[in-house]
Scaffold this motif. Sequence first.
Motif, PDB file in Angstrom:
ATOM      1  N   GLU A 198       0.811  -0.983   0.021  1.00 19.20           N
ATOM      2  CA  GLU A 198       0.030   0.047   0.031  1.00 19.20           C
ATOM      3  C   GLU A 198       0.946   1.353  -0.010  1.00 19.20           C
ATOM      4  OE1 GLU A 198      -2.297  -0.322   3.762  1.00 19.20           O
ATOM      5  OE2 GLU A 198      -3.715  -2.173   2.588  1.00 19.20           O
ATOM      6  N   GLU A 199       0.384   2.415  -0.092  1.00 26.29           N
ATOM      7  CA  GLU A 199       0.886   3.678  -0.341  1.00 26.29           C
ATOM      8  C   GLU A 199       1.469   3.794   1.162  1.00 26.29           C
ATOM      9  OE1 GLU A 199      -1.969   6.757  -0.920  1.00 26.29           O
ATOM     10  OE2 GLU A 199      -0.388   8.324  -0.675  1.00 26.29           O
ATOM     11  N   GLY A 200       2.673   4.234   0.806  1.00 25.09           N
ATOM     12  CA  GLY A 200       3.789   4.498   2.163  1.00 25.09           C
ATOM     13  C   GLY A 200       4.691   3.270   2.390  1.00 25.09           C
ATOM     14  N   GLN A 201       4.429   2.084   1.740  1.00 23.18           N
ATOM     15  CA  GLN A 201       5.077   1.108   2.231  1.00 23.18           C
ATOM     16  C   GLN A 201       6.420   0.855   1.386  1.00 23.18           C
ATOM     17  OE1 GLN A 201       2.068  -2.130   2.396  1.00 23.18           O
ATOM     18  NE2 GLN A 201       2.887  -2.296   4.678  1.00 23.18           N
ATOM     19  N   THR A 202       7.273   0.054   1.786  1.00 21.81           N
ATOM     20  CA  THR A 202       8.631   0.129   0.902  1.00 21.81           C
ATOM     21  C   THR A 202       8.802  -1.164   0.147  1.00 21.81           C
ATOM     22  OG1 THR A 202       9.499  -0.511   3.135  1.00 21.81           O
ATOM     23  CG2 THR A 202       9.970   1.874   2.456  1.00 21.81           C
TER      24      THR A 202
ATOM     25  N   GLY B 170       2.513   5.498  -4.845  1.00 20.56           N
ATOM     26  CA  GLY B 170       2.926   6.014  -3.533  1.00 20.56           C
ATOM     27  C   GLY B 170       3.875   5.049  -2.795  1.00 20.56           C
ATOM     28  N   ILE B 171       4.282   3.960  -3.308  1.00 20.52           N
ATOM     29  CA  ILE B 171       5.216   3.157  -2.756  1.00 20.52           C
ATOM     30  C   ILE B 171       6.494   3.438  -2.631  1.00 20.52           C
ATOM     31  CG2 ILE B 171       5.765   0.565  -2.611  1.00 20.52           C
ATOM     32  CD1 ILE B 171       3.099   0.062  -3.869  1.00 20.52           C
ATOM     33  N   THR B 172       7.353   3.449  -1.739  1.00 26.85           N
ATOM     34  CA  THR B 172       8.947   3.704  -1.838  1.00 26.85           C
ATOM     35  C   THR B 172       9.364   2.636  -2.545  1.00 26.85           C
ATOM     36  OG1 THR B 172       8.726   5.297   0.106  1.00 26.85           O
ATOM     37  CG2 THR B 172      10.969   4.632  -0.595  1.00 26.85           C
TER      38      THR B 172
END
Length: 283
Positions: free
Chosen positions: A144-148, A170-172
């Motif tokens: 999800e968004e914000g995960q790496t 939005g995944i790093t």
Amino acid sequence: MAKAITLTGVGVASLRLSEIPDAVAGPGEILIAVEAASINPVDRAAVDPGYGDKMPGSAPWILGWDLAGRVTALGSGVDDIAVGDRVLGFSQWFKGGPGLHRSLVALPRDNVAVAGDAVPADELTTFGLNGLTALQVLDAAGLEEGQTLLVIGASGGVGGFVAQLADSRGITVLTAGRDTPPADFAGMELDGLINTAPADPTSYLEAVRDDGVATSVTTPAEAERGIRSSRVGVRVDRAGLETVAGLAERGVLRTTVAAAYPAEQAAWAFEADGSAGRIVLTF
Ligand SMILES: NC(=O)c1ccc[n+]([C@@H]2O[C@H](COP(=O)([O-])OP(=O)(O)OC[C@H]3O[C@@H](n4cnc5c(N)ncnc54)[C@H](OP(=O)(O)O)[C@@H]3O)[C@@H](O)[C@H]2O)c1
């Protein structure tokens, strides 16, 4: 008559430009004049060293998993696509579908997405197999968004799309290739890794946190510490193909084509260096 690149044995000397009967659109099918079709690693391996008795059916084979082209006719029951539409197509010749290294082909409706004219045909075709695979393996990872995420093989066809798709969500994204030792990522506590390289990803697992995720399109990692490990095999997915075509058209997903060869030069195309981008056949 239509044209096809046919393979009769092992090695590029076994490739021919052949005449084949014109395809016709059966019920639920779309007839497509092929403009471009990629040469992917799976096609290269089928030519050399070959898959031996794992090759489906008997020679001659027609390879090719994706295409860009234009609709020339519609089979009965297809009413949401028009003659003249530019399309992206996907087919699993290894599993009984038609190979796409040919000038005219009939594909089931679910194997085709309308793609618009923003992306040239030689680029568009590269989204078929690799874009769809990237979407399916990233969805399987469930990040999800914000995960790496660590993408192994990110300079390649599939890995490049995985990295772009993940970034757009939005995944790093961190990337690894042949020259990046797993130790570079050890202890990073990443949420997941996706392996798109012809390599065993197990040594990269030390980058992933407990209960994270590791998905692969080649060799899966050996699961440990609650990490959810799986291998994804690409499958026909009309909605996925439409998603990929839309992302390509909007420029969210971009591709690199190293060279496009006319079908008459197929043997040169199969021998060409594809490390800087995909090699594509044009019809
Ligand atoms: N499961 C499925 O449904 C499915 C679907 C499509 C493709 N595939 C498979 O997925 C693989 C990738 O396809 P592709 O089209 O993306 O291939 P590709 O364009 O040739 O890219 C391969 C990538 O792997 C990297 N790599 C090679 N050896 C490595 C190693 N030992 N360690 C780490 N990275 C390494 C390469 O990086 P460098 O630049 O560092 O060499 C490159 O980035 C192929 O084996 C293909 O057959 C599977």
